[in-house]
Design a protein around this motif. Structure first.
Motif, PDB file in Angstrom:
ATOM      1  N   VAL A  81       0.839  -1.204   0.000  1.00 62.96           N
ATOM      2  CA  VAL A  81       0.000   0.000   0.000  1.00 62.96           C
ATOM      3  C   VAL A  81       0.872   1.251   0.000  1.00 62.96           C
ATOM      4  O   VAL A  81       0.578   2.235  -0.706  1.00 62.96           O
ATOM      5  N   ALA A  82       1.974   1.228   0.768  1.00 65.30           N
ATOM      6  CA  ALA A  82       2.844   2.399   0.883  1.00 65.30           C
ATOM      7  C   ALA A  82       3.556   2.734  -0.418  1.00 65.30           C
ATOM      8  O   ALA A  82       4.008   3.865  -0.604  1.00 65.30           O
ATOM      9  N   ARG A  83       3.667   1.765  -1.327  1.00 65.47           N
ATOM     10  CA  ARG A  83       4.257   2.085  -2.631  1.00 65.47           C
ATOM     11  C   ARG A  83       3.271   2.816  -3.528  1.00 65.47           C
ATOM     12  O   ARG A  83       3.661   3.418  -4.526  1.00 65.47           O
ATOM     13  N   THR A  84       1.993   2.759  -3.164  1.00 68.53           N
ATOM     14  CA  THR A  84       0.961   3.444  -3.952  1.00 68.53           C
ATOM     15  C   THR A  84       0.458   4.704  -3.251  1.00 68.53           C
ATOM     16  O   THR A  84       0.260   5.733  -3.886  1.00 68.53           O
ATOM     17  N   ILE A  85       0.257   4.620  -1.937  1.00 70.17           N
ATOM     18  CA  ILE A  85      -0.315   5.730  -1.174  1.00 70.17           C
ATOM     19  C   ILE A  85       0.708   6.251  -0.173  1.00 70.17           C
ATOM     20  O   ILE A  85       1.230   5.491   0.654  1.00 70.17           O
ATOM     21  N   GLY A  86       0.998   7.541  -0.244  1.00 73.33           N
ATOM     22  CA  GLY A  86       1.840   8.193   0.750  1.00 73.33           C
ATOM     23  C   GLY A  86       0.998   9.139   1.581  1.00 73.33           C
ATOM     24  O   GLY A  86       0.039   9.723   1.080  1.00 73.33           O
ATOM     25  N   ILE A  87       1.355   9.295   2.858  1.00 82.62           N
ATOM     26  CA  ILE A  87       0.581  10.177   3.720  1.00 82.62           C
ATOM     27  C   ILE A  87       1.491  11.066   4.554  1.00 82.62           C
ATOM     28  O   ILE A  87       2.531  10.613   5.066  1.00 82.62           O
ATOM     29  N   LEU A  88       1.107  12.322   4.656  1.00 84.62           N
ATOM     30  CA  LEU A  88       1.715  13.258   5.597  1.00 84.62           C
ATOM     31  C   LEU A  88       0.710  13.466   6.719  1.00 84.62           C
ATOM     32  O   LEU A  88      -0.300  14.141   6.538  1.00 84.62           O
ATOM     33  N   PRO A  89       0.944  12.857   7.898  1.00 87.78           N
ATOM     34  CA  PRO A  89      -0.028  13.002   8.987  1.00 87.78           C
ATOM     35  C   PRO A  89       0.033  14.384   9.605  1.00 87.78           C
ATOM     36  O   PRO A  89       0.949  15.172   9.348  1.00 87.78           O
ATOM     37  N   GLN A  90      -0.945  14.678  10.446  1.00 87.27           N
ATOM     38  CA  GLN A  90      -1.049  16.007  11.044  1.00 87.27           C
ATOM     39  C   GLN A  90       0.061  16.270  12.048  1.00 87.27           C
ATOM     40  O   GLN A  90       0.616  17.358  12.099  1.00 87.27           O
ATOM     41  N   GLU A 171      -3.356  18.806   6.439  1.00 88.88           N
ATOM     42  CA  GLU A 171      -2.983  20.199   6.718  1.00 88.88           C
ATOM     43  C   GLU A 171      -1.513  20.459   6.359  1.00 88.88           C
ATOM     44  O   GLU A 171      -0.703  20.797   7.227  1.00 88.88           O
ATOM     45  N   PRO A 172      -1.147  20.323   5.098  1.00 86.60           N
ATOM     46  CA  PRO A 172       0.254  20.483   4.706  1.00 86.60           C
ATOM     47  C   PRO A 172       0.798  21.899   4.879  1.00 86.60           C
ATOM     48  O   PRO A 172       2.015  22.090   4.879  1.00 86.60           O
ATOM     49  N   THR A 173      -0.082  22.895   5.026  1.00 86.31           N
ATOM     50  CA  THR A 173       0.401  24.273   5.179  1.00 86.31           C
ATOM     51  C   THR A 173       0.502  24.708   6.631  1.00 86.31           C
ATOM     52  O   THR A 173       0.798  25.875   6.914  1.00 86.31           O
ATOM     53  N   THR A 174       0.287  23.781   7.579  1.00 83.00           N
ATOM     54  CA  THR A 174       0.423  24.108   8.998  1.00 83.00           C
ATOM     55  C   THR A 174       1.829  24.617   9.296  1.00 83.00           C
ATOM     56  O   THR A 174       2.819  24.074   8.795  1.00 83.00           O
ATOM     57  N   PHE A 175       1.920  25.656  10.119  1.00 80.84           N
ATOM     58  CA  PHE A 175       3.179  26.267  10.577  1.00 80.84           C
ATOM     59  C   PHE A 175       3.884  27.093   9.498  1.00 80.84           C
ATOM     60  O   PHE A 175       4.945  27.659   9.768  1.00 80.84           O
ATOM     61  N   LEU A 176       3.345  27.159   8.304  1.00 78.48           N
ATOM     62  CA  LEU A 176       4.032  27.851   7.217  1.00 78.48           C
ATOM     63  C   LEU A 176       3.536  29.289   7.086  1.00 78.48           C
ATOM     64  O   LEU A 176       2.338  29.557   7.224  1.00 78.48           O
ATOM     65  N   ASP A 177       4.465  30.213   6.798  1.00 77.97           N
ATOM     66  CA  ASP A 177       4.050  31.573   6.487  1.00 77.97           C
ATOM     67  C   ASP A 177       3.413  31.575   5.098  1.00 77.97           C
ATOM     68  O   ASP A 177       3.451  30.573   4.378  1.00 77.97           O
ATOM     69  N   VAL A 178       2.829  32.708   4.737  1.00 82.73           N
ATOM     70  CA  VAL A 178       2.015  32.723   3.517  1.00 82.73           C
ATOM     71  C   VAL A 178       2.844  32.406   2.274  1.00 82.73           C
ATOM     72  O   VAL A 178       2.372  31.726   1.354  1.00 82.73           O
TER      73      VAL A 178
END
Length: 321
Positions: A81-90, A171-178
């Motif tokens: 599954v990990a070769r097909t689906i990647g995840i960035l958790p919160q 939420e990939p934009t968490t902690f990031l400035d604009v």
């Protein structure tokens, strides 16, 4: 990290997910459009992150099923599954003392095996992921030394190094400035447009979601409230149902996508400006009353007496004379 991606079927059928007996997602049905950018939006606690974990095989369903290419995802080996689906958790946590390069390199784990060890291809993929997230210059630093924004970009680099066909991001934009928010969202859109990567991301910013996504999933109370193209889905009525806030929907002046303008108690529509009334007239006087003394556009002089009676009304009329 080259070439067009194969397309995959990913869907949830009658899916229910729970933590410690508490049901968070209930009897949910969803089909992820292959080769598109999908944004999942909704109020806090509505089940967005839980759904993403269920789609990624990180949370076993209480009932129902997640299907990947015709087979239940939990019937497949995790590495497959990990070769097909990647995840960035919160809330990802890095091992103590690990460097940026080593952490990003762990994204290559699903591609390793008894007969397939680390190669120059892995080096190239890791370097490309570092370059695309502007983290190459900090590759030798320990992750624990980085700022929140830098760490977030490193985790995104690890997800890219995994080189998945389907990329799930919480939420990939968490902690990031604009500026870095735009960089990350542009990067994800580029992965989709140039390589056909299916991207599914949880976002809190409705306007960024509408700008970058081909497909919106709006959630409320653990279920899907609406799905479709942003221009079809984002209405004032739906925003009210999903978020409990009044809003106007206007065209984004940059790209024409729908833009949500929330109406608060103190920034409602001026009476007569377009034939509507303030959002919450009467809540504490008027949400959009006469000009405040000393406010931009007001010729009145500030009145100390008015300031001392602030509990009276939110915006007292200017004194005559």
């Amino acid at each position: 990290m080259s070439g067009r991606r194969p397309q995959h079927e990913l869907r949830a059928e009658a899916l229910s997910l729970a933590y410690d007996g508490d049901l968070v997602v209930r009897d949910l049905a969803l089909e992820v459009p292959a080769g598109a950018v999908t944004a999942i939006v909704g109020a806090n606690g509505c089940g967005k992150s839980t759904l993403l974990r269920g789609l990624a095989r990180l949370l076993r369903p209480r009932s129902g099923v997640v299907v990947l290419d015709g087979r239940p995802v939990h019937e497949r080996p995790a590495k497959e599954v990990a070769r097909t689906i990647g995840i960035l958790p919160q809330s990802a946590t890095a091992p103590d003392g690990i460097t940026v390069a080593d952490l990003v390199g762990r994204g290559r784990y699903p591609h390793q095996g008894w007969f397939r060890q680390w190669t120059s291809t892995d080096d190239a993929v890791v370097r490309a992921a570092l370059e695309s997230t502007s983290t190459l210059d900090i590759a030798s630093r320990r992750v624990e030394e980085l700022s929140g924004g830098q760490r977030q970009r490193v985790w995104i680099a690890m997800a890219l190094a995994q080189d998945p066909d389907v990329l799930l991001l919480d939420e990939p934009t968490t902690f990031l400035d604009v500026a870095h928010q735009i960089d990350v969202l542009d990067l994800l859109l580029e992965q989709n447009r140039d390589r056909g990567t299916t991207v599914v991301m949880v976002l809190h910013d409705l306007n960024m979601a509408a700008r970058y996504a081909d497909h919106l999933v709006v959630m409320a109370d653990g279920q899907v409230l609406a799905t479709g193209a942003p221009a079809e889905v984002l209405t004032a009525e739906l925003v009210g149902r999903a978020f409990g806030v009044q809003a106007r929907i206007v065209a984004d002046p940059v790209c024409g996508s729908p833009m949500v303008v929330p109406i608060g108690r103190f920034h409602g529509v001026q009476p007569g400006s377009d034939g509507t009334t303030p959002a919450s007239a009467g809540a504490s006087g008027s949400a959009a009353g006469p000009a405040r003394p000393g406010a931009p556009g007001s010729d009145a002089t500030p009145d100390p007496a008015a300031a001392s009676s602030a509990t009276g009304s939110a915006a007292a009329p200017a004194r005559a004379g």
